[in-house]
Scaffold this motif. Structure first.
Motif, PDB file in Angstrom:
ATOM      1  N   ASN A  43      -0.815  14.650 -19.923  1.00 27.74           N
ATOM      2  CA  ASN A  43      -2.253  14.038 -19.693  1.00 27.74           C
ATOM      3  C   ASN A  43      -3.099  15.136 -19.835  1.00 27.74           C
ATOM      4  N   ILE A  61       0.345   3.703 -11.704  1.00 23.80           N
ATOM      5  CA  ILE A  61       0.466   5.073 -11.250  1.00 23.80           C
ATOM      6  C   ILE A  61       1.548   5.845 -11.667  1.00 23.80           C
ATOM      7  N   GLY A  65      12.830  12.739  -9.901  1.00 28.62           N
ATOM      8  CA  GLY A  65      12.090  12.468 -11.277  1.00 28.62           C
ATOM      9  C   GLY A  65      10.739  12.355 -11.545  1.00 28.62           C
ATOM     10  N   GLN A  66      10.054  13.334 -10.844  1.00 28.84           N
ATOM     11  CA  GLN A  66       8.792  13.499 -11.226  1.00 28.84           C
ATOM     12  C   GLN A  66       8.286  14.729 -11.761  1.00 28.84           C
ATOM     13  N   HIS A  67       7.560  15.003 -12.881  1.00 29.56           N
ATOM     14  CA  HIS A  67       7.260  16.240 -13.263  1.00 29.56           C
ATOM     15  C   HIS A  67       5.757  16.441 -13.438  1.00 29.56           C
ATOM     16  N   GLY A 120      10.802  13.118 -21.227  1.00 20.40           N
ATOM     17  CA  GLY A 120       9.652  12.349 -20.487  1.00 20.40           C
ATOM     18  C   GLY A 120       8.685  13.306 -20.276  1.00 20.40           C
ATOM     19  N   VAL A 144      -5.859   5.343  -7.168  1.00 17.93           N
ATOM     20  CA  VAL A 144      -4.952   4.590  -6.328  1.00 17.93           C
ATOM     21  C   VAL A 144      -5.848   3.819  -5.513  1.00 17.93           C
ATOM     22  N   TYR A 173      14.535   6.685 -13.875  1.00 17.73           N
ATOM     23  CA  TYR A 173      15.822   6.887 -14.370  1.00 17.73           C
ATOM     24  C   TYR A 173      16.448   5.440 -13.786  1.00 17.73           C
ATOM     25  N   ALA A 200       3.929   1.380  -1.019  1.00 16.60           N
ATOM     26  CA  ALA A 200       4.783   1.595  -2.607  1.00 16.60           C
ATOM     27  C   ALA A 200       3.584   2.206  -3.387  1.00 16.60           C
ATOM     28  N   LEU A 201       2.281   1.906  -3.306  1.00 23.23           N
ATOM     29  CA  LEU A 201       1.273   2.447  -4.164  1.00 23.23           C
ATOM     30  C   LEU A 201       0.936   3.869  -3.771  1.00 23.23           C
ATOM     31  N   LEU A 202       1.020   4.271  -2.700  1.00 18.51           N
ATOM     32  CA  LEU A 202       0.642   5.829  -2.285  1.00 18.51           C
ATOM     33  C   LEU A 202       1.819   6.469  -2.400  1.00 18.51           C
ATOM     34  N   LEU A 203       3.105   5.926  -2.533  1.00 20.78           N
ATOM     35  CA  LEU A 203       4.224   7.083  -2.644  1.00 20.78           C
ATOM     36  C   LEU A 203       4.073   7.801  -3.771  1.00 20.78           C
ATOM     37  N   ILE A 204       3.891   7.666  -4.987  1.00 21.27           N
ATOM     38  CA  ILE A 204       3.772   8.545  -6.069  1.00 21.27           C
ATOM     39  C   ILE A 204       2.762   9.643  -5.778  1.00 21.27           C
ATOM     40  N   PRO A 205       1.425   9.087  -5.576  1.00 23.68           N
ATOM     41  CA  PRO A 205       0.724  10.113  -5.529  1.00 23.68           C
ATOM     42  C   PRO A 205       0.758  11.356  -4.251  1.00 23.68           C
ATOM     43  N   ILE A 234      -5.280  -0.250  -4.410  1.00 29.79           N
ATOM     44  CA  ILE A 234      -4.913  -0.600  -3.156  1.00 29.79           C
ATOM     45  C   ILE A 234      -6.130  -1.427  -2.585  1.00 29.79           C
ATOM     46  N   TYR A 252       3.330  13.613  -5.562  1.00 33.20           N
ATOM     47  CA  TYR A 252       2.915  14.334  -6.483  1.00 33.20           C
ATOM     48  C   TYR A 252       2.503  15.807  -6.086  1.00 33.20           C
ATOM     49  N   ALA A 310       1.006  -1.208  -0.048  1.00 29.08           N
ATOM     50  CA  ALA A 310       0.081  -0.127   0.067  1.00 29.08           C
ATOM     51  C   ALA A 310       0.890   1.099   0.097  1.00 29.08           C
ATOM     52  N   TYR A 326       1.223   9.388 -13.243  1.00 29.26           N
ATOM     53  CA  TYR A 326       1.364  10.791 -12.517  1.00 29.26           C
ATOM     54  C   TYR A 326       2.633  11.260 -12.949  1.00 29.26           C
ATOM     55  N   GLY A 327       2.943  10.960 -14.114  1.00 27.66           N
ATOM     56  CA  GLY A 327       4.157  11.526 -14.788  1.00 27.66           C
ATOM     57  C   GLY A 327       5.443  11.592 -14.212  1.00 27.66           C
ATOM     58  N   VAL A 328       5.800  10.440 -13.874  1.00 23.64           N
ATOM     59  CA  VAL A 328       7.308  10.045 -13.178  1.00 23.64           C
ATOM     60  C   VAL A 328       8.021   9.369 -14.435  1.00 23.64           C
ATOM     61  N   THR A 329       9.174   9.878 -14.632  1.00 23.01           N
ATOM     62  CA  THR A 329      10.184   9.376 -15.546  1.00 23.01           C
ATOM     63  C   THR A 329      10.975   8.388 -14.687  1.00 23.01           C
ATOM     64  N   ILE A 348      -6.443  10.608  -6.566  1.00 26.37           N
ATOM     65  CA  ILE A 348      -6.146   9.708  -5.757  1.00 26.37           C
ATOM     66  C   ILE A 348      -7.159   8.384  -5.684  1.00 26.37           C
TER      67      ILE A 348
END
Lengths: 168, 399
Positions: A134, B113, A158-160, A129, B69, B122, A16-21, B73, A24, A14, B117-120, B66
């Motif tokens: 979107n 995800i 590395g997020q944009h 990248g 996501v 590396y 790992a999945l929540l990390l990115i949002p 989950i 953000y 959970a 969310y636009g992550v590149t 969210i």
């Protein structure tokens, strides 16, 4: 004991999945903001209002004078491009190298992957990248017949995220 | 009652002297019937996983909010909990099936995800997390299906990252070698030894192509796999590793023979001293191991590992090596009256001849004649192979 491990696994996944949002939400606070110029096209008018905008940036083409790489690069090999803002706050490429250096005052270094080189016009093509935006909620419109400025937030991990597209 | 209850009760019975320990084992063995539903379940799991994957391509799923996501989950945890409960209550593989689906949903959910969310990327960090979770699941459930899926994740991760980033992930490879390698070593299963060796080969191919400038590093990278087969004593590991490494190097030799004829390929060829040094060290270790184990005739295998690409007319020498290898084993087979060796040599000879034939005859003779003669060649060699197989079978019957 195994019960504990199972629950731990659920939590790890959970997380790992929540990390990115979650990250953000923090891009705006922690990252650098750069403003890039787009390239003008004369034929792609029908590309507006699509689900995904494909943006052609000025910095996708690096000219020979600032290309400080002597060796031949493989497709998708990583290069580092140094950007500097001009008086209007728009960032342009000043240097392209294969090794990462520390950014000097006012400089922003971004990582890209090499695509190909066109020797006739003396340009090297690099992808970063954030060329694909979107647009499922229809927030942005892009006009390919004009040169526009795209504001991008870059996080150090590395997020944009693209926040605005406006006219030059 | 199911197997676990039977085991528990059975142990009590043994203690009370109602049955002996051997009898308990017999009773438990009868419970392990081969389940034909295994294959059907496998397909069901794959289809459901595919269904979820395609759903994730849909527009609704791709908005960076969210709620999406949260859905991922919830679905993941639900599948895991369902799988765990079913695994404890039932004897069949249904529980494990759901665990595997949950695992696949987790990984692909993570990748989705990252995309929306636009992550590149590396580095291969999502695949590392995916693999680590997989290893922990294997520790919890120890089921073959899980092993296979985690192996698939590692191999796929390497291939995808190499294609996308032109990079090889050493962390992923380390997890593969130490984590999966140790677990598969514990399994003592021939099929999984094969899968491990194949994954190693694919990853080394990726490494040679993505990280190194020259393709021939593949030669040096495959020697450790062959050496491992010499090192391990048990046939369960020895044979799969040996066969896969020899087969891979042979196929490499075949391709090399074709490619070395092309001018553009020859121009790309550069001499790298580091390769020669590494190769010499590994080769010396290999030869030393052969002498230590008193397996001198197996030095024939090393013919394939000789780097011939720097010689003039390299494609010709590459072909010669293939033939020398085949003839070597045929002669050794006749000398030691070992029909398995003769069979190996004959099959290798078949492929060498075919490589030579395609190389020289494709341009030289008429197409129809090419196929004709090719068919006749195949007939002759299949006849020879059949003869050897029959001899092997006769020998086995005598024993």
């Amino acid at each position: 004991m195994k019960r504990l491990l199972f629950i731990l696994l659920m939590i790890i996944q959970a997380a790992a999945l929540l990390l990115i949002p979650i990250q953000y939400e923090f891009i705006d606070d922690y990252g650098e903001t750069i403003r890039l110029l787009t390239e003008k096209h004369y034929y792609d008018e029908y590309y507006t209002d699509q689900d995904y905008l494909y943006i052609d940036y000025e910095i996708n083409r690096i000219s020979d004078e600032i290309w400080e790489i002597d060796e031949e690069l493989d497709y998708k090999e990583q290069v580092y491009v140094v950007l500097e803002p001009d008086e209007t706050g728009v960032h342009h490429a000043v240097r392209a190298t294969t090794v990462n250096t520390v950014a000097a005052e006012g400089e922003v270094i971004i990582q890209g992957s090499y695509s190909y080189s066109d020797e006739q016009i003396g340009k090297h093509f690099v992808n970063y990248g954030f060329e694909s935006v979107n647009n499922l909620d229809g927030k942005y419109e892009i006009d390919y017949s004009k040169q526009q400025i795209v504001t991008i937030h870059l996080a150090p991990w590395g997020q944009h995220s693209v926040s605005a597209i406006e006219n030059y | 009652m199911n197997r676990r209850e039977l085991e528990r009760e059975g142990k009590k019975w043994v203690e009370e002297g109602i049955i002996s320990a051997d009898q308990l084992d017999e009773i438990l063995k009868r419970q392990e019937s081969k389940n034909p539903g295994y294959l059907v379940l496998l397909f069901a799991v794959l289809l459901i996983g595919l269904g979820f994957l395609t759903f994730m391509m849909s527009d609704w799923a791709r908005v960076p909010h969210i709620s999406r996501v949260a859905v991922i989950i919830i679905v993941t945890v639900f599948l895991y909990v369902l799988g765990d409960v079913l695994n404890r209550k039932r004897e069949d593989i249904l529980g494990i099936g759901f665990i595997v689906i949950g695992y696949i949903v987790f990984g692909s959910g993570m990748l989705l995800i990252i995309d929306i969310y636009g992550v590149t990327l590396y580095s291969a960090w999502p695949y590392v997390i995916w693999t680590v979770v997989g290893l922990m699941l294997i520790y919890l459930y120890k089921h073959q299906l899980l092993y296979a899926v985690v192996l698939g994740v590692v191999t796929f991760g390497q291939m995808y990252m190499a294609a996308d980033l032109s990079q090889f992930s050493w962390v992923l490879f380390g997890l593969f070698l130490l984590g999966l390698g140790y677990l598969i070593y514990q399994m003592k299963n021939k099929l999984f030894s094969y899968l491990f060796a194949i994954s190693y080969t694919i990853q080394m191919f990726v490494l040679a192509v993505a990280d190194f400038d020259q393709y021939y590093w593949f030669l040096a990278l495959m020697i450790p796999l062959y050496l491992a087969s010499d090192f391990l004593k048990d046939d369960i590991y020895k044979l799969p590793l040996k066969y896969i490494s020899i087969a891979s190097i042979f196929i490499y030799g075949m391709y090399q023979t074709f490619l070395l004829q092309e001018e553009w390929f020859q121009m790309e060829l550069e001499f790298e001293l580091s390769f020669i040094i590494v190769w010499v060290l590994l080769f010396a270790a290999g030869v030393w191991l052969k002498f230590m184990n008193n397996n001198r005739e197996e030095l024939t295998d090393f013919i394939l590992f000789i780097p011939v690409m720097f010689l003039p007319l390299s494609y010709f020498f590459s072909l010669i090596m293939l033939f020398l290898f085949s003839l070597g084993w045929i002669f050794i087979g006749y000398y030691k009256t070992n029909h398995s060796f003769i069979l190996l040599g004959t099959i290798a000879f078949l492929f060498s001849t075919f490589t030579a034939y395609i190389q020289f005859a494709w341009d030289a003779i008429n197409r129809s004649l090419f196929f004709f003669i090719g068919g006749i060649l195949l007939l002759c060699i299949s006849f020879l192979i059949d003869k050897q197989l029959r001899k092997i079978r006769r020998e086995e019957e005598k024993q």
